[in-house]
Design a protein around this motif. Structure first.
Motif, PDB file in Angstrom:
ATOM      1  N   VAL A 183      93.468 101.735 113.747  1.00 25.50           N
ATOM      2  CA  VAL A 183      92.527 101.656 113.129  1.00 25.50           C
ATOM      3  C   VAL A 183      93.628 101.382 111.573  1.00 25.50           C
ATOM      4  N   PHE A 184      92.847 103.047 110.938  1.00 28.38           N
ATOM      5  CA  PHE A 184      93.080 103.591 110.023  1.00 28.38           C
ATOM      6  C   PHE A 184      94.739 104.232 109.131  1.00 28.38           C
ATOM      7  N   MET A 220      97.887 102.525 107.562  1.00 27.53           N
ATOM      8  CA  MET A 220      98.256 103.159 106.055  1.00 27.53           C
ATOM      9  C   MET A 220      99.187 102.292 105.645  1.00 27.53           C
ATOM     10  N   PRO A 221      99.930 101.746 105.621  1.00 25.67           N
ATOM     11  CA  PRO A 221     100.866 101.183 104.902  1.00 25.67           C
ATOM     12  C   PRO A 221     100.069 100.359 103.569  1.00 25.67           C
ATOM     13  N   LEU A 222      99.119  99.985 104.631  1.00 30.76           N
ATOM     14  CA  LEU A 222      98.345  99.278 103.404  1.00 30.76           C
ATOM     15  C   LEU A 222      97.393  99.823 103.046  1.00 30.76           C
ATOM     16  N   ILE A 226     100.502 109.182 119.170  1.00 28.95           N
ATOM     17  CA  ILE A 226     101.564 110.290 119.066  1.00 28.95           C
ATOM     18  C   ILE A 226     102.834 108.601 118.495  1.00 28.95           C
ATOM     19  N   LEU A 227     102.745 107.444 119.078  1.00 34.49           N
ATOM     20  CA  LEU A 227     103.788 106.515 118.886  1.00 34.49           C
ATOM     21  C   LEU A 227     103.111 105.791 117.593  1.00 34.49           C
ATOM     22  N   ILE A 228     102.004 105.475 117.318  1.00 31.67           N
ATOM     23  CA  ILE A 228     101.570 105.352 115.938  1.00 31.67           C
ATOM     24  C   ILE A 228     102.455 106.276 114.932  1.00 31.67           C
ATOM     25  N   SER A 229     101.931 107.730 115.161  1.00 38.58           N
ATOM     26  CA  SER A 229     102.056 108.848 113.835  1.00 38.58           C
ATOM     27  C   SER A 229     104.149 108.299 113.830  1.00 38.58           C
ATOM     28  N   THR A 230     104.543 108.091 115.442  1.00 35.98           N
ATOM     29  CA  THR A 230     106.355 108.612 115.133  1.00 35.98           C
ATOM     30  C   THR A 230     106.702 107.120 114.354  1.00 35.98           C
ATOM     31  N   TRP A 231     105.929 105.955 114.964  1.00 34.06           N
ATOM     32  CA  TRP A 231     106.233 104.110 114.448  1.00 34.06           C
ATOM     33  C   TRP A 231     105.835 104.155 112.506  1.00 34.06           C
ATOM     34  N   TRP A 276     105.806 108.359 104.924  1.00 26.72           N
ATOM     35  CA  TRP A 276     105.777 109.824 105.537  1.00 26.72           C
ATOM     36  C   TRP A 276     105.067 110.794 105.579  1.00 26.72           C
ATOM     37  N   LEU A 277     103.935 109.950 105.521  1.00 29.84           N
ATOM     38  CA  LEU A 277     101.847 111.097 106.164  1.00 29.84           C
ATOM     39  C   LEU A 277     102.201 110.985 107.953  1.00 29.84           C
ATOM     40  N   GLY A 278     103.302 109.634 108.912  1.00 30.98           N
ATOM     41  CA  GLY A 278     103.419 109.716 109.681  1.00 30.98           C
ATOM     42  C   GLY A 278     104.216 110.760 110.425  1.00 30.98           C
ATOM     43  N   VAL A 279     105.126 111.801 109.546  1.00 34.00           N
ATOM     44  CA  VAL A 279     105.002 112.930 110.088  1.00 34.00           C
ATOM     45  C   VAL A 279     103.760 113.464 110.270  1.00 34.00           C
ATOM     46  N   PRO A 280     103.383 114.585 109.243  1.00 35.98           N
ATOM     47  CA  PRO A 280     102.524 115.031 109.580  1.00 35.98           C
ATOM     48  C   PRO A 280     101.190 114.882 110.212  1.00 35.98           C
TER      49      PRO A 280
END
Length: 311
Positions: free
Chosen positions: A155-156, A160-162, A211-216, A223-227
């Motif tokens: 959920v956290f 993230m976009p929110l 991994i899929l959530i971070s990639t999405w 950009w925090l999805g990349v780290p």
């Protein structure tokens, strides 16, 4: 940083210790480089440290003793360096605190940009261990503990976009605190999966989902999805891909134990380097890390207990 988590395993994971050492250097590199990609490397390293710390937290029979140790290990060095860096600001004609405005935010952020991490880890670790002790006494909570950590991390991260713009609007250090929150629950989830489940597919499914959530997040412009993507990949690899490097165990353990001191002192070394006019995007961080490491190694040899408490 080093020893921020409590490792109870009899067989130490040297791959994780190596990852901790590399991550410490990346933090030093980030703080000595203004490039955006250097900041991303620093964010990866920060997330890795939180993941490692959360992985080794567990119930403590004597919570008051654990709390006291956390104060000694985290708050005493935080207070010492809080004063040191604040006085340096005053000497240079600046404000004692690193930021102005809200007093609580200014204190928690510290007198240097890296000090926010210590009160954060203190609050998170003491809260998590208190929660673990509470869970042990409740059969209902214990039953759903794994689901709680998995759902919280998902959920956290997925929201993230929110919360990311809102956390940044709060100013320092809250943006950094919120950035690290998903990692707290992710590390705890991995720990629970290791302890409570012998089914490898559950671990694989959870890691794949993160991994899929971070990639999405990365592909959608967050950009925090990349780290988070790289941090989770490196962390999980270090947890489960153990290499036979016991012949270097003493070197690895010593270097890992120095990372906390390096983290605390490296901004001071940067200040000295800048004062004498030493520059260079790559040379500066390398020199800083080497000098910081040398100072911490020497300091650890000094038979004064207070020195060991602040590094």
């Amino acid at each position: 940083m080093a020893n921020a988590g409590i490792q109870h395993s009899n067989s130490r994971n040297y791959t994780l210790e190596i990852l901790r050492i590399i991550s410490c250097f990346c933090i030093v590199f980030d703080h000595g480089n203004d490039a955006d990609w250097a900041q991303k490397i620093g964010d990866i390293s920060l997330i890795i440290f939180v993941l490692i710390s959360s992985l080794f937290l567990s119930p403590e029979k004597n919570y008051s003793s654990f709390f006291s140790k956390r104060v000694t290990r985290l708050l005493i060095p935080w207070l010492f360096w809080f004063i040191v860096y604040g006085l340096l600001h005053v000497v240079n004609g600046k404000s004692f605190l690193f930021i102005t405005g809200n007093t609580l935010s200014a204190i928690l952020n510290g007198t240097r940009m890296h000090l926010w991490y210590l009160p954060f880890v203190f609050i998170i670790s003491t809260t998590m261990v208190f929660y673990y002790n509470f869970v042990v006494q409740s059969s209902i909570l214990k039953k759903y503990n794994l689901n709680f950590f998995i759902s919280s991390s998902v959920v956290f991260l997925i929201s993230m976009p929110l919360w990311r713009p809102w956390s940044l609007d709060l100013g320092a250090p809250w943006g950094s605190w919120f950035l690290a929150f998903p990692a707290v629950f992710t590390g705890a989830a991995i720990a629970q999966l290791n302890d409570l489940s012998s089914d490898k597919w559950k671990i694989i499914l959870y890691v794949l989902m993160m991994i899929l959530i971070s990639t999405w997040l990365s592909l959608s412009g967050q950009w925090l999805g990349v780290p988070y993507l790289f941090a989770i990949l490196l962390f999980v690899s270090a947890v489960y891909l153990r290499f036979d490097i016991t012949r270097y165990s003493n070197i690895i353990i010593n270097l890992s134990s120095y990372t906390f001191g390096i983290y605390l002192i490296h901004p001071l070394i940067y200040s000295i380097e800048n004062t004498i006019g030493f520059t260079g995007n790559f040379v500066l961080p390398l020199t800083n890390y080497a000098v910081s490491l040398l100072i911490i190694m020497i300091a650890n040899k000094i038979p004064v207990s207070f020195i060991k408490k602040i590094i």
